[in-house]
Design a protein around this motif. Structure first.
Motif, PDB file in Angstrom:
ATOM      1  N   TRP A  32       0.829  -1.205   0.000  1.00 34.69           N
ATOM      2  CA  TRP A  32       0.000   0.000   0.000  1.00 34.69           C
ATOM      3  C   TRP A  32       0.863   1.256   0.000  1.00 34.69           C
ATOM      4  N   ALA A  33       0.245   2.379  -0.371  1.00 34.18           N
ATOM      5  CA  ALA A  33       0.947   3.669  -0.379  1.00 34.18           C
ATOM      6  C   ALA A  33       0.041   4.789   0.126  1.00 34.18           C
ATOM      7  N   LEU A  34      -1.134   4.436   0.667  1.00 31.85           N
ATOM      8  CA  LEU A  34      -2.089   5.416   1.181  1.00 31.85           C
ATOM      9  C   LEU A  34      -2.689   4.859   2.466  1.00 31.85           C
ATOM     10  N   CYS A  35      -2.714   5.667   3.525  1.00 29.20           N
ATOM     11  CA  CYS A  35      -3.237   5.197   4.801  1.00 29.20           C
ATOM     12  C   CYS A  35      -3.951   6.327   5.529  1.00 29.20           C
ATOM     13  N   GLY A  36      -4.569   5.965   6.668  1.00 27.77           N
ATOM     14  CA  GLY A  36      -5.236   6.967   7.488  1.00 27.77           C
ATOM     15  C   GLY A  36      -6.526   7.448   6.841  1.00 27.77           C
ATOM     16  N   PRO A  37      -7.062   8.564   7.287  1.00 27.83           N
ATOM     17  CA  PRO A  37      -6.482   9.401   8.335  1.00 27.83           C
ATOM     18  C   PRO A  37      -6.631   8.733   9.699  1.00 27.83           C
ATOM     19  N   GLY A  38      -5.958   9.271  10.650  1.00 26.22           N
ATOM     20  CA  GLY A  38      -6.009   8.740  12.005  1.00 26.22           C
ATOM     21  C   GLY A  38      -4.850   7.805  12.286  1.00 26.22           C
ATOM     22  N   THR A  39      -4.901   7.232  13.461  1.00 28.29           N
ATOM     23  CA  THR A  39      -3.842   6.343  13.921  1.00 28.29           C
ATOM     24  C   THR A  39      -3.848   5.051  13.110  1.00 28.29           C
ATOM     25  N   PHE A  40      -2.670   4.559  12.785  1.00 29.09           N
ATOM     26  CA  PHE A  40      -2.545   3.315  12.024  1.00 29.09           C
ATOM     27  C   PHE A  40      -1.291   2.577  12.463  1.00 29.09           C
ATOM     28  N   VAL A  41      -1.244   1.280  12.206  1.00 24.26           N
ATOM     29  CA  VAL A  41      -0.036   0.492  12.427  1.00 24.26           C
ATOM     30  C   VAL A  41       0.482   0.069  11.059  1.00 24.26           C
ATOM     31  N   HIS A  42       1.772  -0.140  10.975  1.00 18.23           N
ATOM     32  CA  HIS A  42       2.345  -0.616   9.723  1.00 18.23           C
ATOM     33  C   HIS A  42       3.675  -1.295   9.984  1.00 18.23           C
ATOM     34  N   ALA A  43       4.225  -1.853   8.925  1.00 15.31           N
ATOM     35  CA  ALA A  43       5.495  -2.564   9.038  1.00 15.31           C
ATOM     36  C   ALA A  43       6.317  -2.342   7.772  1.00 15.31           C
ATOM     37  N   LEU A  44       7.599  -2.613   7.892  1.00 13.29           N
ATOM     38  CA  LEU A  44       8.508  -2.656   6.747  1.00 13.29           C
ATOM     39  C   LEU A  44       8.967  -4.098   6.591  1.00 13.29           C
ATOM     40  N   ALA A  45       8.786  -4.648   5.405  1.00 11.59           N
ATOM     41  CA  ALA A  45       9.289  -5.970   5.055  1.00 11.59           C
ATOM     42  C   ALA A  45      10.480  -5.734   4.124  1.00 11.59           C
ATOM     43  N   ILE A  46      11.656  -6.177   4.544  1.00  7.28           N
ATOM     44  CA  ILE A  46      12.889  -5.828   3.839  1.00  7.28           C
ATOM     45  C   ILE A  46      13.686  -7.090   3.514  1.00  7.28           C
ATOM     46  N   LYS A  47      14.180  -7.152   2.291  1.00  7.11           N
ATOM     47  CA  LYS A  47      15.102  -8.226   1.902  1.00  7.11           C
ATOM     48  C   LYS A  47      16.388  -7.578   1.409  1.00  7.11           C
ATOM     49  N   LEU A  48      17.488  -7.932   2.040  1.00  4.97           N
ATOM     50  CA  LEU A  48      18.804  -7.458   1.615  1.00  4.97           C
ATOM     51  C   LEU A  48      19.537  -8.612   0.965  1.00  4.97           C
ATOM     52  N   GLN A  49      20.072  -8.386  -0.225  1.00  2.00           N
ATOM     53  CA  GLN A  49      20.958  -9.376  -0.822  1.00  2.00           C
ATOM     54  C   GLN A  49      22.374  -8.882  -0.613  1.00  2.00           C
ATOM     55  N   GLU A  62      19.796   1.016   8.772  1.00  2.00           N
ATOM     56  CA  GLU A  62      18.867   1.892   9.486  1.00  2.00           C
ATOM     57  C   GLU A  62      17.772   2.378   8.558  1.00  2.00           C
ATOM     58  N   ALA A  63      16.628   2.680   9.153  1.00  6.58           N
ATOM     59  CA  ALA A  63      15.488   3.243   8.428  1.00  6.58           C
ATOM     60  C   ALA A  63      14.980   4.421   9.239  1.00  6.58           C
ATOM     61  N   VAL A  64      14.763   5.545   8.565  1.00  3.78           N
ATOM     62  CA  VAL A  64      14.295   6.768   9.213  1.00  3.78           C
ATOM     63  C   VAL A  64      13.046   7.239   8.473  1.00  3.78           C
ATOM     64  N   LEU A  65      11.993   7.593   9.229  1.00  4.71           N
ATOM     65  CA  LEU A  65      10.774   8.118   8.631  1.00  4.71           C
ATOM     66  C   LEU A  65      10.944   9.614   8.397  1.00  4.71           C
ATOM     67  N   ALA A 122       8.134   9.169   3.776  1.00  2.84           N
ATOM     68  CA  ALA A 122       8.978   8.147   3.162  1.00  2.84           C
ATOM     69  C   ALA A 122       9.877   7.524   4.214  1.00  2.84           C
ATOM     70  N   TRP A 123      10.055   6.231   4.107  1.00  2.00           N
ATOM     71  CA  TRP A 123      11.074   5.539   4.898  1.00  2.00           C
ATOM     72  C   TRP A 123      12.348   5.528   4.058  1.00  2.00           C
ATOM     73  N   ARG A 124      13.395   6.175   4.578  1.00  2.00           N
ATOM     74  CA  ARG A 124      14.702   6.163   3.906  1.00  2.00           C
ATOM     75  C   ARG A 124      15.570   5.119   4.594  1.00  2.00           C
ATOM     76  N   MET A 125      16.065   4.176   3.811  1.00  2.00           N
ATOM     77  CA  MET A 125      16.887   3.113   4.358  1.00  2.00           C
ATOM     78  C   MET A 125      18.338   3.299   3.942  1.00  2.00           C
ATOM     79  N   SER A 126      19.233   3.041   4.884  1.00  2.00           N
ATOM     80  CA  SER A 126      20.665   3.219   4.651  1.00  2.00           C
ATOM     81  C   SER A 126      21.430   1.991   5.118  1.00  2.00           C
ATOM     82  N   LEU A 127      22.490   1.689   4.386  1.00  2.00           N
ATOM     83  CA  LEU A 127      23.436   0.646   4.770  1.00  2.00           C
ATOM     84  C   LEU A 127      24.790   1.292   4.951  1.00  2.00           C
ATOM     85  N   ASP A 128      25.360   1.107   6.111  1.00  2.00           N
ATOM     86  CA  ASP A 128      26.676   1.676   6.415  1.00  2.00           C
ATOM     87  C   ASP A 128      26.748   3.156   6.070  1.00  2.00           C
ATOM     88  N   GLY A 129      25.642   3.884   6.344  1.00  2.00           N
ATOM     89  CA  GLY A 129      25.606   5.330   6.159  1.00  2.00           C
ATOM     90  C   GLY A 129      25.271   5.802   4.760  1.00  2.00           C
TER      91      GLY A 129
END
Length: 142
Positions: A32-49, A62-65, A122-129
């Motif tokens: 999904w890419a649209l949520c709310g309005p109001g309080t919601f729960v969510h998750a990030l499913a990540i696969k690193l190769q 790391e992941a920063v909102l 957006a969730w920005r994900m970083s590896l080793d900075g």
């Protein structure tokens, strides 16, 4: 510093919930890419190769909102960044073919979160900075 060439692959998906079990990434309500309005729960499913030559080395993920102005989202009392950090090291299994990438699965579930309506995030994900992936979403207007 890690060199993120063509051998590193990061796949991330927004979902309602995620879990890692028995070497698999289980996703509920994903994509999904649209949520709310109001309080919601969510998750990030990540696969690193992880490239073969980066196995048996320590890495930081790391992941920063971020808000639509690319500023970290601050929530809670006292206000703090919405983020997750972890370090990992992927080992080479004895029967794994030489040169083949190694998969690491990460599931991060976030509790109830209230974000202003009608805004982009957006969730920005970083590896080793180094930034390696970005997953965006919007909150519905009221």
């Amino acid at each position: 510093m890690t060199n993120f060439d063509k051998d590193w692959h990061v796949t991330a998906l927004l979902c309602d919930a995620a879990q890692v079990a028995e070497g698999k990434l289980y996703v509920l309500g994903g994509g999904w890419a649209l949520c709310g309005p109001g309080t919601f729960v969510h998750a990030l499913a990540i696969k690193l190769q992880v490239p073969w030559d980066q196995a048996n080395r320590r890495h930081k993920f790391e992941a920063v909102l971020l808000d639509e102005d690319s500023k970290p989202v601050l929530l809670g009392e006292p206000a703090s960044e919405v983020r997750m950090e972890t370090e990992f090291e992927v080992g080479r299994p004895p029967s794994h073919p030489s040169g083949t990438g190694l998969n690491l699965r990460i599931a991060v579930n976030f509790g109830p979160m209230g974000l202003p309506p009608g805004r982009g995030y957006a969730w920005r994900m970083s590896l080793d900075g180094q930034s390696v992936e970005r997953v965006s979403f919007r909150t519905r207007s009221t």
